[in-house]
Write a protein that holds these residues in place. Structure first.
Motif, mmCIF file in Angstrom:
data_model
loop_
_atom_site.group_PDB
_atom_site.id
_atom_site.type_symbol
_atom_site.label_atom_id
_atom_site.label_comp_id
_atom_site.label_asym_id
_atom_site.label_seq_id
_atom_site.Cartn_x
_atom_site.Cartn_y
_atom_site.Cartn_z
ATOM 1 N N TYR A 268 0.571 -1.385 0.099
ATOM 2 C CA TYR A 268 -0.411 0.145 0.151
ATOM 3 C C TYR A 268 0.956 0.891 -0.057
ATOM 4 C CZ TYR A 268 -4.278 -2.864 1.235
ATOM 5 O OH TYR A 268 -4.739 -4.029 1.055
ATOM 6 N N GLU A 269 0.504 2.296 -0.242
ATOM 7 C CA GLU A 269 0.791 3.623 -0.514
ATOM 8 C C GLU A 269 0.946 3.922 1.021
ATOM 9 O OE1 GLU A 269 -0.928 8.066 -1.216
ATOM 10 O OE2 GLU A 269 -1.775 6.563 -2.098
ATOM 11 N N ARG B 270 5.363 5.885 1.446
ATOM 12 C CA ARG B 270 5.379 6.758 2.494
ATOM 13 C C ARG B 270 6.776 6.415 3.103
ATOM 14 N NH1 ARG B 270 2.667 11.324 0.268
ATOM 15 N NH2 ARG B 270 1.003 10.991 -1.114
ATOM 16 N N TRP C 280 3.478 6.769 -9.462
ATOM 17 C CA TRP C 280 3.078 7.483 -7.909
ATOM 18 C C TRP C 280 4.735 8.074 -7.637
ATOM 19 C CZ3 TRP C 280 4.539 7.184 -3.278
ATOM 20 C CH2 TRP C 280 3.613 8.245 -2.478
ATOM 21 N N LEU D 214 3.320 2.426 -9.217
ATOM 22 C CA LEU D 214 4.461 2.474 -8.653
ATOM 23 C C LEU D 214 5.347 3.685 -9.190
ATOM 24 C CD1 LEU D 214 5.823 2.454 -5.547
ATOM 25 C CD2 LEU D 214 6.806 0.461 -5.918
#
Length: 506
Positions: free
Chosen positions: A455-456, A460, A496, A493
């Motif tokens: 997941y994001e 992060r 992103w 990804l």
């Protein structure tokens, strides 16, 4: 020059040795800067066989001091980082054409004894391969074997955790920052550092410079310091392949080959088996290390001599290779070159000193750091007070000292979390998984799912807390999610990161 640009020591090189030295030094209250021209653990330290071991084969080369030190470090490392390191039992099938059984038994007895009386890992023993589960995947001509203990670690994460601990203790950690040059200015070093992404340069000063550049240690001397050393390195490439899981139990194998080399077959990332390694002289740029077709064939053929199911080139799902910077002790055969280390003291009256690290292995990085700091403290005129032996690395303060207990704690705090994800978080981030998850109350709070429950929010975290900048940093060093994502998911990804990295790192 501002106070922020003056340090007690500069560490050049962000592999396991450099990160270990920076951590040890920062924990002693020294003002430390570490610079690394690429990602942390980018080359050698993320391309090992990922073992915490004494090196059973080193006994044949009479390296008893190194083996003893490494064996005594196994449990120290496992206790310091139980989320990313754990004991592992190894099966050595007996091949009477290569070594007699009594010789192997004697070597294992010595291996157990050198580990010292305080070791809790199980001792070695003989095993009937026709009756024990570890014999099931092997060809039927292997009737007898031996089992002994060593350990396993997520090598690239070990580097990052050492760097994190150094940062938490006040060190400045600068990945992707090259030391362009360093000059002695009387009793201080003046070093020019260059951000590899922006090209921006910064000048810093330090009382001591530590050369932990690994495969580049020798070239750093000439290109950046404008000097030389009588010491030398032998650059040896070690290559590995990863294939779908070859067996279901949790033991690893060590196989003896007719050429007297050995390879390992190790359970890897739950669904795979890691097989390697090789020892080939590497004469070019260490960053250009790639597994050769010949090495792939050699590894597959070596494994196929032992397993019932042959391992073919078509089975290989991933390969990696790295260059080991071995201290050159004049051996003709690369596999016989010592894995020991030497710390060279470079000092002249009235000018700033330096320490150069030659050689070393993953298992002994903490002892190497202690040896470096002993010399550093003497040169800096401060007390030598080792502290790392009983200190845990970030995330290592697990409930009950167990990743399994951490997994249960995560499922209790975050009942919506899928069990496989809780397991992966516990084995990757340990107690820091709670920092990653934060106030997430549902899968939707985790942000974009790039695939395979990656997941994001995790991305992060890796950017914010672990210096990750590229897809390769994230998928192949901080995690091994590169084994799980499809090419299209990797590209998502990448896009992103291109769009959000500045925001993520802010």
């Amino acid at each position: 020059m501002s106070e922020n640009d003056v340090f007690d020591l500069i560490v050049v090189g962000g592999g396991i040795n450099g990160a270990g030295v920076a951590r040890d030094a920062a924990g002693r209250g020294l003002k430390v800067l570490l610079c690394e021209k690429d990602d942390l653990g980018n080359w050698t330290s993320s391309a090992s066989t990922k073992l915490i071991h004494g090196g059973l084969r080193y006994l044949e080369h009479y390296e008893f001091r190194l083996v003893k030190e490494a064996l005594m470090e196994r449990e120290v490392l496992i206790n310091a980082s139980p989320h990313i390191a754990w004991p592992l039992r190894f099966v050595l099938p007996h091949n009477s054409a290569l070594r007699p059984a009594w010789m192997i038994r004697l070597g294992l007895f010595l291996y157990d004894w050198l580990g010292g009386p305080g070791q809790t890992l199980p001792k070695s023993c003989g095993v009937d391969l026709t009756r024990h589960e570890v014999g099931a995947p092997l060809q039927e001509n292997f009737k007898k074997g031996f089992i002994y203990s060593d350990g396993w670690v997520q090598d690239a994460r070990l580097v990052v955790l050492c760097a994190q601990d150094a940062r938490d203790k006040g060190a400045e950690i600068l990945p992707r920052t090259r030391c362009v040059k360093a000059e002695r200015k009387s009793d201080q070093w003046e070093a020019v550092l260059e951000d590899q992404k922006t090209g921006e340069q910064r000048t810093v000063r330090a009382r001591l410079l530590i050369n932990a550049a690994g495969p580049w240690a020798k070239s750093f001397l000439s290109s950046s310091l404008g000097t030389d050393s009588a010491m030398d390195l032998r650059l040896v490439r070690g290559s590995h392949v990863v294939v779908p899981k070859l067996y279901d139990h949790d033991h690893a194998y060590i196989f003896q080959n007719p050429d007297k080399r050995i390879i390992f077959a190790i359970p890897y990332e739950d669904d795979f088996t890691l097989v390697g390694t090789t020892d080939e002289d590497h004469g070019s740029d260490p960053s250009a290390a790639r597994i050769s077709d010949e090495e792939v064939r050699y590894i597959c053929e070596s494994a196929s001599r032992y397993f019932k199911k042959s391992v073919s080139i078509e089975d290989v799902v991933w390969t990696y290779a790295g260059v080991r910077p071995l201290f050159d002790n004049g051996e003709t055969d690369a596999s016989k070159t010592t894995r020991d280390y030497t710390v060279e003291r470079d000092e002249k009256s009235g000018v700033a000193p330096a320490l150069h690290i030659w050689g070393g292995k993953l298992t002994t990085y903490r002892k190497l750091a202690q040896a470096v700091l002993k010399e550093a403290c003497d040169l800096l005129g401060v007390a030598d007070k080792p502290w790392t032996r009983d200190a845990v690395l970030p995330g290592g303060d697990l409930p009950e000292g167990s990743a399994g207990a951490m997994e249960r704690e995560l499922l209790k705090q975050y009942p919506w979390l899928p069990q496989p994800l809780a397991y992966r978080f516990a084995k990757t981030y340990g107690a820091q998984a709670v920092d990653l998850l934060g106030d997430a109350a549902s899968p939707e709070d985790m942000g974009m799912n790039f695939g395979a429950d990656f997941y994001e929010r995790e991305v992060r975290y890796l950017v914010d807390r672990e210096w990750a900048q590229t897809v390769e940093d994230i998928l192949w060093r901080r995690t091994k999610m590169g084994l799980r994502l499809e090419a299209s998911e990797v590209e998502t990804l990448r896009q992103w990161l291109d769009k959000n990295q500045g925001q993520a790192a802010a």
